[in-house]
Design a protein around this motif. Structure first.
Motif, PDB file in Angstrom:
ATOM      1  N   TRP A  23      61.280  17.242  50.111  1.00 13.64           N
ATOM      2  CA  TRP A  23      61.812  18.378  49.366  1.00 13.64           C
ATOM      3  C   TRP A  23      62.441  17.956  48.027  1.00 13.64           C
ATOM      4  CZ3 TRP A  23      61.716  18.535  54.693  1.00 13.64           C
ATOM      5  CH2 TRP A  23      61.019  19.605  55.242  1.00 13.64           C
ATOM      6  N   PRO A  24      61.738  17.127  47.237  1.00 13.64           N
ATOM      7  CA  PRO A  24      62.300  16.749  45.935  1.00 13.64           C
ATOM      8  C   PRO A  24      62.403  17.968  45.025  1.00 13.64           C
ATOM      9  CG  PRO A  24      59.996  16.103  46.076  1.00 13.64           C
ATOM     10  CD  PRO A  24      60.387  16.604  47.439  1.00 13.64           C
ATOM     11  N   GLY A  25      63.513  18.060  44.302  1.00  8.72           N
ATOM     12  CA  GLY A  25      63.677  19.096  43.299  1.00  8.72           C
ATOM     13  C   GLY A  25      64.054  20.465  43.810  1.00  8.72           C
ATOM     14  N   VAL A  26      64.188  20.654  45.120  1.00  9.12           N
ATOM     15  CA  VAL A  26      64.587  21.979  45.606  1.00  9.12           C
ATOM     16  C   VAL A  26      66.103  22.076  45.667  1.00  9.12           C
ATOM     17  CG1 VAL A  26      62.465  22.289  46.959  1.00  9.12           C
ATOM     18  CG2 VAL A  26      64.523  21.457  48.085  1.00  9.12           C
ATOM     19  N   TRP A  27      66.597  23.294  45.559  1.00  4.43           N
ATOM     20  CA  TRP A  27      68.018  23.554  45.700  1.00  4.43           C
ATOM     21  C   TRP A  27      68.346  23.638  47.180  1.00  4.43           C
ATOM     22  CZ3 TRP A  27      71.630  23.517  41.923  1.00  4.43           C
ATOM     23  CH2 TRP A  27      71.161  23.504  40.607  1.00  4.43           C
ATOM     24  N   THR A  28      69.541  23.239  47.545  1.00  6.06           N
ATOM     25  CA  THR A  28      69.936  23.223  48.941  1.00  6.06           C
ATOM     26  C   THR A  28      71.441  23.397  49.066  1.00  6.06           C
ATOM     27  OG1 THR A  28      69.553  22.060  51.047  1.00  6.06           O
ATOM     28  CG2 THR A  28      70.165  20.704  49.121  1.00  6.06           C
ATOM     29  N   ASN A  29      71.927  23.286  50.304  1.00  7.81           N
ATOM     30  CA  ASN A  29      73.368  23.355  50.540  1.00  7.81           C
ATOM     31  C   ASN A  29      74.038  22.164  49.849  1.00  7.81           C
ATOM     32  OD1 ASN A  29      71.842  22.114  52.919  1.00  7.81           O
ATOM     33  ND2 ASN A  29      73.898  21.282  53.199  1.00  7.81           N
ATOM     34  N   SER A  30      75.334  22.063  49.969  1.00  8.62           N
ATOM     35  CA  SER A  30      76.079  21.038  49.227  1.00  8.62           C
ATOM     36  C   SER A  30      75.561  19.635  49.514  1.00  8.62           C
ATOM     37  CB  SER A  30      77.563  21.128  49.558  1.00  8.62           C
ATOM     38  OG  SER A  30      78.056  22.429  49.322  1.00  8.62           O
ATOM     39  N   PHE A  31      75.447  19.275  50.794  1.00  7.00           N
ATOM     40  CA  PHE A  31      74.880  17.976  51.157  1.00  7.00           C
ATOM     41  C   PHE A  31      74.606  17.927  52.649  1.00  7.00           C
ATOM     42  CE2 PHE A  31      79.397  17.442  51.730  1.00  7.00           C
ATOM     43  CZ  PHE A  31      79.543  16.578  52.811  1.00  7.00           C
ATOM     44  N   CYS A  32      73.787  16.976  53.022  1.00  9.15           N
ATOM     45  CA  CYS A  32      73.442  16.721  54.422  1.00  9.15           C
ATOM     46  C   CYS A  32      73.571  15.226  54.666  1.00  9.15           C
ATOM     47  CB  CYS A  32      72.002  17.127  54.722  1.00  9.15           C
ATOM     48  SG  CYS A  32      71.658  18.876  54.493  1.00  9.15           S
ATOM     49  N   LEU A  53      79.254  25.141  46.595  1.00 14.26           N
ATOM     50  CA  LEU A  53      78.521  24.136  45.828  1.00 14.26           C
ATOM     51  C   LEU A  53      77.086  24.071  46.333  1.00 14.26           C
ATOM     52  CD1 LEU A  53      78.550  21.726  43.800  1.00 14.26           C
ATOM     53  CD2 LEU A  53      79.150  20.279  45.774  1.00 14.26           C
ATOM     54  N   VAL A  54      76.134  24.266  45.434  1.00 18.15           N
ATOM     55  CA  VAL A  54      74.729  24.036  45.757  1.00 18.15           C
ATOM     56  C   VAL A  54      74.249  22.856  44.924  1.00 18.15           C
ATOM     57  CG1 VAL A  54      74.182  26.382  46.510  1.00 18.15           C
ATOM     58  CG2 VAL A  54      73.945  25.787  44.091  1.00 18.15           C
ATOM     59  N   THR A  55      73.309  22.113  45.489  1.00 20.05           N
ATOM     60  CA  THR A  55      72.786  20.941  44.796  1.00 20.05           C
ATOM     61  C   THR A  55      71.270  21.015  44.751  1.00 20.05           C
ATOM     62  OG1 THR A  55      72.753  19.634  46.847  1.00 20.05           O
ATOM     63  CG2 THR A  55      74.731  19.475  45.466  1.00 20.05           C
ATOM     64  N   ARG A  56      70.726  20.443  43.710  1.00 19.59           N
ATOM     65  CA  ARG A  56      69.271  20.322  43.582  1.00 19.59           C
ATOM     66  C   ARG A  56      68.914  18.879  43.907  1.00 19.59           C
ATOM     67  NH1 ARG A  56      66.024  19.669  38.578  1.00 19.59           N
ATOM     68  NH2 ARG A  56      63.878  19.852  39.295  1.00 19.59           N
ATOM     69  N   ARG A  57      68.073  18.718  44.907  1.00 24.13           N
ATOM     70  CA  ARG A  57      67.719  17.381  45.365  1.00 24.13           C
ATOM     71  C   ARG A  57      67.035  16.595  44.242  1.00 24.13           C
ATOM     72  NH1 ARG A  57      67.578  16.534  50.895  1.00 24.13           N
ATOM     73  NH2 ARG A  57      65.629  15.349  50.803  1.00 24.13           N
ATOM     74  N   ALA A  58      67.355  15.316  44.176  1.00 28.11           N
ATOM     75  CA  ALA A  58      66.762  14.452  43.149  1.00 28.11           C
ATOM     76  C   ALA A  58      65.238  14.463  43.261  1.00 28.11           C
ATOM     77  CB  ALA A  58      67.284  13.024  43.304  1.00 28.11           C
ATOM     78  N   LEU A  59      64.577  14.315  42.130  1.00 29.35           N
ATOM     79  CA  LEU A  59      63.113  14.287  42.124  1.00 29.35           C
ATOM     80  C   LEU A  59      62.556  13.052  42.814  1.00 29.35           C
ATOM     81  CD1 LEU A  59      62.477  15.626  38.514  1.00 29.35           C
ATOM     82  CD2 LEU A  59      62.329  16.880  40.688  1.00 29.35           C
ATOM     83  N   SER A  60      63.390  12.042  42.995  1.00 28.18           N
ATOM     84  CA  SER A  60      62.956  10.815  43.671  1.00 28.18           C
ATOM     85  C   SER A  60      63.047  10.897  45.192  1.00 28.18           C
ATOM     86  CB  SER A  60      63.803   9.634  43.179  1.00 28.18           C
ATOM     87  OG  SER A  60      65.171   9.884  43.469  1.00 28.18           O
ATOM     88  N   LYS A  61      63.588  11.999  45.731  1.00 22.50           N
ATOM     89  CA  LYS A  61      63.717  12.138  47.181  1.00 22.50           C
ATOM     90  C   LYS A  61      62.337  12.188  47.821  1.00 22.50           C
ATOM     91  CE  LYS A  61      67.571  13.116  48.919  1.00 22.50           C
ATOM     92  NZ  LYS A  61      68.472  12.194  49.616  1.00 22.50           N
ATOM     93  N   ALA A  62      62.201  11.578  49.005  1.00 23.33           N
ATOM     94  CA  ALA A  62      60.920  11.549  49.710  1.00 23.33           C
ATOM     95  C   ALA A  62      60.525  12.927  50.234  1.00 23.33           C
ATOM     96  CB  ALA A  62      60.980  10.553  50.858  1.00 23.33           C
TER      97      ALA A  62
END
Length: 190
Positions: A60-69, A49-58
């Motif tokens: 790396w908004p909008g980048v794809w990343t690992n499942s979660f941190c 599972l890869v996720t794209r960080r929400a655009l509202s994140k402070a």
């Protein structure tokens, strides 16, 4: 009703806990070293599972990343923190939480100047169904073959979080669904 303030564990350079701080105040241009975790979630077919960080994140908004941190609370076991965070961030039940890169540590600076400075053990887990992520955490998600993820990160590293690239490099091509952990049958989301 009283709102709980989420805290992170602050660390010295050797990784010894030296205190705590409210999570909301830690990530700045001068972020102190603190404890975190990353998790790569696999499904019953061996996809990750890869996720794209929400655009509202402070950061790396909008980048794809690992499942979660996330960050374990003071005194919280990593496995408990990972299960808790998977539910909160992804609306996902997981099992077979297994250490993969127990000594992973990184420091990265976002384009905005905010620093990530973490001792961040990396874990794998298996999903029980598909995610139903929180809008404030995840913009998009996808199940992908591990080899395809390695190729995509190598071809377009700017589209992914730096820690994902470093984690995949640390796995040195051995990145795949955990073979030692039982993988449950996929459960349809309700």
């Amino acid at each position: 009703m009283t709102e709980t303030i989420e805290s992170v564990v602050l660390l010295d350079d050797d990784g010894t806990p030296v205190g705590t701080a409210p999570k909301a105040t830690v990530h700045t241009a001068d972020t102190p070293l603190h404890l975190a975790f990353s998790c790569h979630v696999f499904d019953a077919r061996g996809r990750v599972l890869v996720t794209r960080r929400a655009l509202s994140k402070a950061t790396w908004p909008g980048v794809w990343t690992n499942s979660f941190c996330g960050h374990p609370a003071p005194g919280e076991d990593f496995a408990e923190a990972i299960v808790r965070r998977a539910e909160r961030e992804l609306g996902l039940r997981i099992g077979a939480v297994t250490p993969a890169l127990p000594d992973f540590r990184y420091r990265a600076v976002d384009a905005s100047g905010v620093v990530e400075n973490e001792i961040c053990p990396v874990f794998t887990a298996v999903a029980e169904g598909d995610p139903q992520p929180a809008d404030d955490e995840v913009a998009e998600w996808a199940w992908v073959e591990p080899a395809q993820l390695r190729e995509a990160v190598a071809a377009t590293p700017f589209a992914y979080s730096p820690w994902l690239g470093w984690q995949l490099a640390a796995w040195q091509g051995a990145y795949a669904a955990p073979q030692s952990a039982p993988i449950p049958d996929a459960v349809s989301p309700s």
